[in-house]
Motif scaffolding. Sequence first.
Motif, mmCIF file in Angstrom:
data_model
loop_
_atom_site.group_PDB
_atom_site.id
_atom_site.type_symbol
_atom_site.label_atom_id
_atom_site.label_comp_id
_atom_site.label_asym_id
_atom_site.label_seq_id
_atom_site.Cartn_x
_atom_site.Cartn_y
_atom_site.Cartn_z
ATOM 1 N N ILE A 73 0.880 -1.165 0.000
ATOM 2 C CA ILE A 73 0.000 0.000 0.000
ATOM 3 C C ILE A 73 0.914 1.210 0.000
ATOM 4 O O ILE A 73 1.804 1.325 0.849
ATOM 5 C CB ILE A 73 -0.902 0.047 1.239
ATOM 6 C CG1 ILE A 73 -1.644 -1.279 1.425
ATOM 7 C CG2 ILE A 73 -1.890 1.194 1.146
ATOM 8 C CD1 ILE A 73 -2.181 -1.464 2.817
ATOM 9 N N VAL A 74 0.721 2.109 -0.945
ATOM 10 C CA VAL A 74 1.575 3.280 -1.088
ATOM 11 C C VAL A 74 0.735 4.526 -0.846
ATOM 12 O O VAL A 74 -0.400 4.632 -1.336
ATOM 13 C CB VAL A 74 2.218 3.317 -2.485
ATOM 14 C CG1 VAL A 74 3.088 4.561 -2.648
ATOM 15 C CG2 VAL A 74 3.043 2.057 -2.721
ATOM 16 N N ALA A 75 1.281 5.482 -0.103
ATOM 17 C CA ALA A 75 0.573 6.725 0.168
ATOM 18 C C ALA A 75 0.260 7.451 -1.126
ATOM 19 O O ALA A 75 1.078 7.494 -2.055
ATOM 20 C CB ALA A 75 1.403 7.613 1.092
ATOM 21 N N THR A 85 -6.778 4.570 8.906
ATOM 22 C CA THR A 85 -5.884 3.855 9.798
ATOM 23 C C THR A 85 -5.089 2.820 9.009
ATOM 24 O O THR A 85 -5.497 2.409 7.913
ATOM 25 C CB THR A 85 -6.643 3.135 10.928
ATOM 26 O OG1 THR A 85 -7.430 2.079 10.364
ATOM 27 C CG2 THR A 85 -7.538 4.092 11.692
ATOM 28 N N THR A 86 -3.966 2.398 9.572
ATOM 29 C CA THR A 86 -3.139 1.398 8.905
ATOM 30 C C THR A 86 -3.901 0.092 8.736
ATOM 31 O O THR A 86 -3.865 -0.539 7.666
ATOM 32 C CB THR A 86 -1.854 1.160 9.719
ATOM 33 O OG1 THR A 86 -1.218 2.410 9.958
ATOM 34 C CG2 THR A 86 -0.913 0.238 8.976
ATOM 35 N N ALA A 87 -4.593 -0.344 9.790
ATOM 36 C CA ALA A 87 -5.329 -1.603 9.718
ATOM 37 C C ALA A 87 -6.451 -1.540 8.690
ATOM 38 O O ALA A 87 -6.724 -2.509 7.983
ATOM 39 C CB ALA A 87 -5.878 -1.966 11.092
ATOM 40 N N ALA A 88 -7.109 -0.389 8.589
ATOM 41 C CA ALA A 88 -8.180 -0.247 7.600
ATOM 42 C C ALA A 88 -7.631 -0.389 6.190
ATOM 43 O O ALA A 88 -8.268 -0.980 5.315
ATOM 44 C CB ALA A 88 -8.870 1.102 7.767
ATOM 45 N N ALA A 89 -6.440 0.149 5.950
ATOM 46 C CA ALA A 89 -5.818 -0.005 4.638
ATOM 47 C C ALA A 89 -5.407 -1.451 4.395
ATOM 48 O O ALA A 89 -5.558 -1.972 3.277
ATOM 49 C CB ALA A 89 -4.603 0.920 4.533
ATOM 50 N N LEU A 90 -4.899 -2.108 5.424
ATOM 51 C CA LEU A 90 -4.420 -3.478 5.251
ATOM 52 C C LEU A 90 -5.537 -4.452 4.912
ATOM 53 O O LEU A 90 -5.296 -5.477 4.258
ATOM 54 C CB LEU A 90 -3.697 -3.936 6.523
ATOM 55 C CG LEU A 90 -2.295 -3.363 6.734
ATOM 56 C CD1 LEU A 90 -1.778 -3.716 8.116
ATOM 57 C CD2 LEU A 90 -1.338 -3.881 5.674
ATOM 58 N N GLN A 91 -6.762 -4.164 5.341
ATOM 59 C CA GLN A 91 -7.840 -5.113 5.045
ATOM 60 C C GLN A 91 -8.160 -5.179 3.557
ATOM 61 O O GLN A 91 -8.852 -6.085 3.110
ATOM 62 C CB GLN A 91 -9.088 -4.747 5.847
ATOM 63 C CG GLN A 91 -9.792 -3.480 5.380
ATOM 64 C CD GLN A 91 -11.047 -3.184 6.165
ATOM 65 O OE1 GLN A 91 -11.704 -4.091 6.651
ATOM 66 N NE2 GLN A 91 -11.373 -1.919 6.314
ATOM 67 N N ARG A 92 -7.625 -4.234 2.772
ATOM 68 C CA ARG A 92 -7.804 -4.294 1.309
ATOM 69 C C ARG A 92 -6.797 -5.237 0.654
ATOM 70 O O ARG A 92 -6.935 -5.564 -0.521
ATOM 71 C CB ARG A 92 -7.622 -2.910 0.689
ATOM 72 C CG ARG A 92 -8.200 -1.756 1.478
ATOM 73 C CD ARG A 92 -9.693 -1.738 1.502
ATOM 74 N NE ARG A 92 -10.175 -0.549 2.178
ATOM 75 C CZ ARG A 92 -11.328 -0.468 2.795
ATOM 76 N NH1 ARG A 92 -12.124 -1.522 2.815
ATOM 77 N NH2 ARG A 92 -11.710 0.635 3.392
ATOM 78 N N VAL A 96 -5.492 -10.589 3.790
ATOM 79 C CA VAL A 96 -5.350 -9.932 5.090
ATOM 80 C C VAL A 96 -6.732 -9.685 5.688
ATOM 81 O O VAL A 96 -7.638 -9.195 5.011
ATOM 82 C CB VAL A 96 -4.578 -8.610 4.969
ATOM 83 C CG1 VAL A 96 -4.583 -7.853 6.291
ATOM 84 C CG2 VAL A 96 -3.147 -8.885 4.528
ATOM 85 N N GLN A 97 -6.878 -10.038 6.974
ATOM 86 C CA GLN A 97 -8.107 -9.803 7.703
ATOM 87 C C GLN A 97 -7.790 -8.949 8.931
ATOM 88 O O GLN A 97 -6.707 -9.057 9.506
ATOM 89 C CB GLN A 97 -8.728 -11.122 8.174
ATOM 90 C CG GLN A 97 -8.986 -12.105 7.048
ATOM 91 C CD GLN A 97 -9.172 -13.521 7.559
ATOM 92 O OE1 GLN A 97 -9.052 -13.803 8.742
ATOM 93 N NE2 GLN A 97 -9.445 -14.433 6.647
ATOM 94 N N TYR A 837 -13.088 -10.989 0.535
ATOM 95 C CA TYR A 837 -12.913 -10.281 -0.724
ATOM 96 C C TYR A 837 -13.093 -8.777 -0.538
ATOM 97 O O TYR A 837 -13.699 -8.302 0.422
ATOM 98 C CB TYR A 837 -13.845 -10.803 -1.813
ATOM 99 C CG TYR A 837 -15.317 -10.524 -1.605
ATOM 100 C CD1 TYR A 837 -15.883 -9.311 -1.981
ATOM 101 C CD2 TYR A 837 -16.150 -11.496 -1.063
ATOM 102 C CE1 TYR A 837 -17.227 -9.061 -1.812
ATOM 103 C CE2 TYR A 837 -17.510 -11.265 -0.896
ATOM 104 C CZ TYR A 837 -18.038 -10.044 -1.272
ATOM 105 O OH TYR A 837 -19.373 -9.798 -1.090
ATOM 106 N N THR A 838 -12.517 -8.049 -1.486
ATOM 107 C CA THR A 838 -12.635 -6.601 -1.580
ATOM 108 C C THR A 838 -13.016 -6.256 -3.009
ATOM 109 O O THR A 838 -12.444 -6.811 -3.955
ATOM 110 C CB THR A 838 -11.315 -5.910 -1.216
ATOM 111 O OG1 THR A 838 -11.045 -6.111 0.164
ATOM 112 C CG2 THR A 838 -11.383 -4.423 -1.492
ATOM 113 N N ALA A 839 -13.956 -5.352 -3.193
ATOM 114 C CA ALA A 839 -14.337 -4.870 -4.520
ATOM 115 C C ALA A 839 -14.470 -3.361 -4.456
ATOM 116 O O ALA A 839 -15.099 -2.822 -3.538
ATOM 117 C CB ALA A 839 -15.652 -5.506 -4.976
ATOM 118 N N GLY A 840 -13.841 -2.666 -5.404
ATOM 119 C CA GLY A 840 -13.856 -1.214 -5.349
ATOM 120 C C GLY A 840 -13.865 -0.570 -6.720
ATOM 121 O O GLY A 840 -13.417 -1.152 -7.710
#
Length: 951
Positions: A73-75, A85-92, A96-97, A837-840
């Motif tokens: 994940i890159v800024a 938050t870092t954890a919120a980004a990591l869940q993508r 990672v859960q 899963y993540t969908a965006g």
Amino acid sequence: MKLEARLGISAIALIASIQAAAAQEQTAPADTAAQAEAPAPAEDGQITVTGIRGSLEKAAAIKKDAIQVVDSIVAQDIGKFPDPTTAAALQRVPGVQVQYDRGNELGSVRIRGLPDTLTTVNGREVFTATGRNFNLQDLPAEALARVDVVKSQTADLIEGGLAGNIDLQLNRPFNFRKPTVVINARGNYGARVNEINPQFGALVTDRWNTGIGEMGLLVNGTWSKTYSYQPESTMADPRTTATAPLNTGAATNYILPSIFQNISQSGLIWHSQVNASYQWQVSPAVQFYMDGLYASTVNKISYSGGGNLQPYTTNSKISDIVASPDDCYTARFNAAGQNAPVVTGTDGQPYIIAKPVNATDPLPYTVQNLCFVRKATISNAVINQTTHADNFNTRNKMVAGGLNYEVERARASIDVAYQTSNNYDESVTADVGQRLPTVYIDTDVDGEPRLTIPGDYLSRRDTLYLRNSISQNYQKSDGSLFAASAKGSYELDSILKKLEFGIRYADRSARYQQYRAVTALPAGFGNLGTASEATAKRVIDLPLPADFLEFGPAAPAINGGESFLVPSADFLRSERGRDILRGIFKLPLGKPAYDPTRQFDASEKVLASYAQANYSIPFGGDVKLDGVLGLRVARTDRDVTTFRAVTTGGVTSYVPVANSETDIDILPNASARLALGGGIQLRATYAKTVRRPDFTLLNPSLQLTISPNPFLVNTGSAGNPDLQPQKSDSFDVSAEYYIKNGYIAVTGYYRKLRNRVINSPSSEVIGGVTYSVTRPRNVGEAALKGVEVSGQVFFDFLPGALSGLGAFGAFTYADTEIQGNDVLVGNPLQGVSKYNYTAGMLYEKYGLSGRVVYTYRSEAWQEDQTGSLALRPIDPARANVAYVPVMFRWMRPNGRLDFSLGYDLNDNVRIDVGGTNITRQKNQTYWGVPFANSQTFAIETTYTVGVRVKL
């Protein structure tokens, strides 16, 4: 249908990436996860990665060029991480859960279902207090330039990440070519707490030429204040109504929870962080650097429960029962209406008994088909109105420095770091309560209970009695780490492209101290719901000031959201209030001294060395095979000391109890990447990883707590000095296709785990008293396998404004099984969801950028309750056999929807708005079978408005 639709979104996004621009090649710059650096600077001095698309493209380039299996994940720009938050980004990140910790904050992170991660900051190991993990909440996302999730180990990476490594990378001054100032200000509105939470950040950096070389300095600071409110409802330990005091006794009986808890967490959390970096290019070949980090969290969260209904109190009655024949199972229960535990009799044979006896004959138990109560009226039951007031502080400090040397083909570096991490937690719990004439209960309103209490009892002082006990808990955890490493590499002109080698020494120490006591009501005080109820003391008749009670936060599960009187959290946090209660309970005044039997000291020294070779074999054209072969060897010497109380002649002394272990771990790794041209590459990796036991799990002392509440189980906990390090053989294979405006990757993985650690409670008889004691153990072997699919595409081929559209998605399948001879054999691993899963979708054009993301995870079991007293389904054919039916508390599937939208007013000013959990997700659990509701956490929904100025 919802699951299929969401999966379809991910599939469409990935397929579109191929159809949109096939045969175009990715041209992003190279990078690797092993290089703990921020994005490279451009000629104008600013970070080249800007915007949502830029950050995703950079992450794809890192994934493509890494020698391991890596997702990054890159800024999006300086001080602009893609999630709050870092954890919120990591869940993508694929595989990672994350889960919520105290105060509505995302914290705990799992990689492919496993929580055993190693966290580094700029490549240096970090931890929190006496643990192995690092609390990600303590390092705000605004401070980060990039995060790498490394899923396959290489020899040059620090050992300890059984599941993988998470590297948090901070900015450094040489990432910029001109003076830069960035200021962030944000207001975060919590919809449940109905408060605006301020958040600020600033980064200042410059570099300059001197007569002794070029120097640079960067300082970055962040601060936030968060009001937290999290309603929680729990239906604890399913129990049958067939026994006293409810005695329904029908041919088909009922199950009702032992306690209905309705608790609201509320309070304030402060996060502050400062990091600084200094770089000095002494000469073209030599660079000196120093880094510093300070991070602090102050957490004043209280837990107030106005609806802790106890339907099994003496003289309680139940009526108007409504139950469904679809919500039933066969259970085995004892005279108390709880699960009949299996114990060993005096003849050495297992028996199912109701309580400990010194006899070979089992006491009676009953096997019956039981149905869950859905609605009922409870009369004359006791309700607790309780407050647990917490004051939790964490401070992390790190200072580090080193030298980099580079000349022609040779590179070398030395790095030295020292970190301290301190936790201090003090909490006091006080109970008041009363009998209620009538309570109407509904155990299943969207998976959680609802209580209706007629009248104004919850707001009256004259009906409240002091109940049960006062609980005092003081904990202090301190950890430190000195680490020094030296690395070198040399480039070659052959199939072997580079040789790397290094050595690392780490000296870790940890100390844990605690005082914990639950003190029952003193002599002469009766307790509601017991034989002494007649002498119970009303609050208004005791020497307690008016500010002892206050109206707590609303409980949505009670009377549609009523506030209620509870002990004041501020009163319980003050020494004045604590001493007033200590006087009533006949306790010494002042803060108590730590208990030596609840203390441990640990030291751990690790000496590790590695060597690895990078190879590259060209086959002509764009086709080549490259990778790395490596070996890391680590020796660990560990000592853990606690104290055992010995009483002789009425005098108690404390005798040290020590445990020492030495481990030598040999950790090979190998990877191969076959580039086929046209953006296609195949990858295969193997690595052996290790996870050392947490110090708290090795502490051999036994800690017991007798509950003064007759409706709660006596509890205990103990470590296990015989725990073995967890080990894993990890295999990954992937196929990746990179094009100019996107990529798609499919990865298969397999892990063979040994010595997996699980915490489980069991009923133990100690000194003639039964306790539910939780102990860790190694479960032998386990297997973890699955598939990850990820991809992204930017629709450049669309006309006009539509060309700013893009899509991204990831899907993970995880299949796990506990193996060997453990009681849990055949079941999945704790905390592992089978589907994630993540969908965006995103948009970026004309200065406008936005993103909407949905993240989902399927069910997973959270707690092993096999040894508890909770009723569980049994096999009717084995009802009279001394076997232990497995009992898990499962987390239900859940998902969340987030969005962000920003606009660049000009080159220097940007405004943005966003929202997290806008679907108002609730985390819910159940007991063993889906219709047996257990717990619900209402997660905060946050809307945010921010402004960012870059000078």
